[in-house]
Design a protein around this motif. Structure first.
Motif, mmCIF file in Angstrom:
data_model
loop_
_atom_site.group_PDB
_atom_site.id
_atom_site.type_symbol
_atom_site.label_atom_id
_atom_site.label_comp_id
_atom_site.label_asym_id
_atom_site.label_seq_id
_atom_site.Cartn_x
_atom_site.Cartn_y
_atom_site.Cartn_z
ATOM 1 N N UNK A 10 -41.227 29.242 8.139
ATOM 2 C CA UNK A 10 -41.971 28.814 6.956
ATOM 3 C C UNK A 10 -41.048 28.043 6.018
ATOM 4 N N UNK A 11 -41.655 27.338 5.083
ATOM 5 C CA UNK A 11 -40.852 26.691 4.058
ATOM 6 C C UNK A 11 -41.608 26.693 2.741
ATOM 7 N N UNK A 12 -40.873 26.553 1.646
ATOM 8 C CA UNK A 12 -41.447 26.630 0.307
ATOM 9 C C UNK A 12 -40.920 25.478 -0.537
ATOM 10 N N UNK A 13 -41.767 24.969 -1.412
ATOM 11 C CA UNK A 13 -41.357 23.942 -2.370
ATOM 12 C C UNK A 13 -40.931 24.643 -3.661
ATOM 13 N N UNK A 14 -39.768 24.296 -4.163
ATOM 14 C CA UNK A 14 -39.285 24.890 -5.408
ATOM 15 C C UNK A 14 -39.948 24.190 -6.595
ATOM 16 N N UNK A 15 -40.352 24.971 -7.585
ATOM 17 C CA UNK A 15 -40.991 24.408 -8.772
ATOM 18 C C UNK A 15 -40.131 24.619 -10.010
ATOM 19 N N UNK A 16 -40.446 23.828 -11.036
ATOM 20 C CA UNK A 16 -39.741 23.930 -12.317
ATOM 21 C C UNK A 16 -40.746 23.622 -13.419
ATOM 22 N N UNK A 17 -40.269 23.614 -14.653
ATOM 23 C CA UNK A 17 -41.180 23.272 -15.748
ATOM 24 C C UNK A 17 -41.545 21.788 -15.638
ATOM 25 N N UNK A 18 -42.677 21.394 -16.197
ATOM 26 C CA UNK A 18 -43.112 20.007 -16.070
ATOM 27 C C UNK A 18 -42.350 19.070 -17.011
ATOM 28 N N UNK A 19 -42.182 17.820 -16.589
ATOM 29 C CA UNK A 19 -41.626 16.818 -17.503
ATOM 30 C C UNK A 19 -42.753 16.293 -18.393
ATOM 31 N N UNK A 20 -42.432 15.326 -19.244
ATOM 32 C CA UNK A 20 -43.414 14.854 -20.229
ATOM 33 C C UNK A 20 -44.614 14.189 -19.566
ATOM 34 N N UNK A 21 -44.429 13.650 -18.363
ATOM 35 C CA UNK A 21 -45.538 12.978 -17.682
ATOM 36 C C UNK A 21 -46.523 13.983 -17.070
ATOM 37 N N UNK A 22 -45.979 15.057 -16.540
ATOM 38 C CA UNK A 22 -46.812 16.044 -15.843
ATOM 39 C C UNK A 22 -47.384 17.080 -16.810
ATOM 40 N N UNK A 53 -28.105 25.653 -9.042
ATOM 41 C CA UNK A 53 -29.157 25.859 -10.044
ATOM 42 C C UNK A 53 -29.385 24.633 -10.934
ATOM 43 N N UNK A 54 -28.332 23.932 -11.350
ATOM 44 C CA UNK A 54 -28.533 22.767 -12.235
ATOM 45 C C UNK A 54 -29.319 21.622 -11.590
ATOM 46 N N UNK A 55 -29.477 21.660 -10.273
ATOM 47 C CA UNK A 55 -30.255 20.604 -9.614
ATOM 48 C C UNK A 55 -31.757 20.845 -9.750
ATOM 49 N N UNK A 56 -32.111 22.067 -10.111
ATOM 50 C CA UNK A 56 -33.528 22.446 -10.089
ATOM 51 C C UNK A 56 -34.181 22.212 -11.448
ATOM 52 N N UNK A 57 -34.195 20.956 -11.850
ATOM 53 C CA UNK A 57 -34.715 20.579 -13.167
ATOM 54 C C UNK A 57 -35.783 19.496 -13.007
ATOM 55 N N UNK A 58 -36.574 19.269 -14.063
ATOM 56 C CA UNK A 58 -37.630 18.250 -13.979
ATOM 57 C C UNK A 58 -37.061 16.860 -13.735
ATOM 58 N N UNK A 59 -37.747 16.071 -12.925
ATOM 59 C CA UNK A 59 -37.332 14.694 -12.649
ATOM 60 C C UNK A 59 -37.621 13.845 -13.885
ATOM 61 N N UNK A 60 -36.801 12.784 -14.125
ATOM 62 C CA UNK A 60 -37.025 11.926 -15.295
ATOM 63 C C UNK A 60 -38.422 11.292 -15.272
ATOM 64 N N UNK A 61 -39.215 11.532 -16.289
ATOM 65 C CA UNK A 61 -40.589 11.007 -16.294
ATOM 66 C C UNK A 61 -40.636 9.486 -16.319
ATOM 67 N N UNK A 62 -39.587 8.844 -16.834
ATOM 68 C CA UNK A 62 -39.578 7.379 -16.907
ATOM 69 C C UNK A 62 -39.622 6.759 -15.520
ATOM 70 N N UNK A 63 -39.192 7.510 -14.511
ATOM 71 C CA UNK A 63 -39.139 6.968 -13.153
ATOM 72 C C UNK A 63 -40.367 7.336 -12.352
ATOM 73 N N UNK A 64 -41.402 7.853 -13.044
ATOM 74 C CA UNK A 64 -42.593 8.311 -12.324
ATOM 75 C C UNK A 64 -43.867 7.659 -12.851
ATOM 76 N N UNK A 65 -44.910 7.744 -12.048
ATOM 77 C CA UNK A 65 -46.216 7.203 -12.394
ATOM 78 C C UNK A 65 -47.271 8.301 -12.210
#
Length: 172
Positions: A78-90, A121-133
């Motif tokens: 099995x595999x799991x997707x890791x989640x974090x808090x949402x960025x400003x876009x989400x 642990x520091x990698x598990x943060x929200x992605x920059x919203x500026x780079x998303x749609x």
DNA sequence: CCAGACGTTGTT
DNA sequence: GTCTGG
DNA sequence: CCAGACGTTGTT
DNA sequence: GTCTGG
């Protein structure tokens, strides 16, 4: 358990009974070109939103892989997707978002010798919203039977999938 | 996440 | 209402 | 000691 | 595998 453990909260991984060992020993990348959340501002009308990268590139969720013995002694992978808090876009749509890793961090994430929680642990943060749609997509995404090229669903107004006109349109 | 099924009696 | 399948 | 749970999301 | 409850 596998079906119910499709997500793992990044904040708790180091202590979480189920995910602690995979976090140390079997991290993986889960390739995607987008993900969906449902806007429930109007409780009578759930509006599906597709999130993707601004440049339409493929990306990778931070994931955990595992292999364990099921109730009948069968081996389950099995595999799991890791989640974090949402960025400003989400954030307006959902209270969580998947962790998207930067390509520069892939090697560090995948290195099985790297078992330093403090470094991971520091990698598990929200992605920059500026780079998303974010874009509203057709309700066709709501039905798992519509397992088609997502480009046929994106930017199509509900309620119907206008597949024919899209096929004929070179702009899609 | 959403969509779809879920049950029994009795047999339009 | 709640569970399963996709 | 053994048995049973272990999770996340959202709450239509 | 490991923790909790009994």
């Amino acid at each position: 358990m596998a079906a119910k453990c499709i997500n793992a909260r990044g904040e708790e991984l180091a202590n979480n009974r189920v995910f602690r060992t995979p976090f140390r020993r079997s991290r993986c990348l889960i390739v995607a070109d987008g993900f969906y959340e449902w806007d429930k501002t109007n409780p009578k009308k759930k509006v599906p939103i597709r999130f993707s990268l601004s440049d339409d590139s493929l990306f990778a969720f931070a994931g955990l892989a595992d292999r364990w013995s099921g109730p009948a002694g069968e081996v389950v992978e099995s595999c799991s997707v890791i989640t974090t808090e949402p960025n400003a876009l989400v954030q307006p749509t959902h209270n969580r978002m998947p962790v998207i890793l930067h390509p520069a961090d892939y090697d560090r994430w995948l290195d099985p010798q790297n078992q330093e929680v403090a470094a991971l642990q520091p990698l598990l943060v929200p992605f920059p919203p500026e780079a998303m749609r974010a874009e509203r997509v057709s309700d066709a995404i709501n039905n798992a039977k519509n397992d088609v090229d997502p480009r046929l669903i994106v930017a199509v107004e509900p309620p119907r999938l206008r597949a024919r006109s899209l096929f004929d349109d070179d702009d899609i």
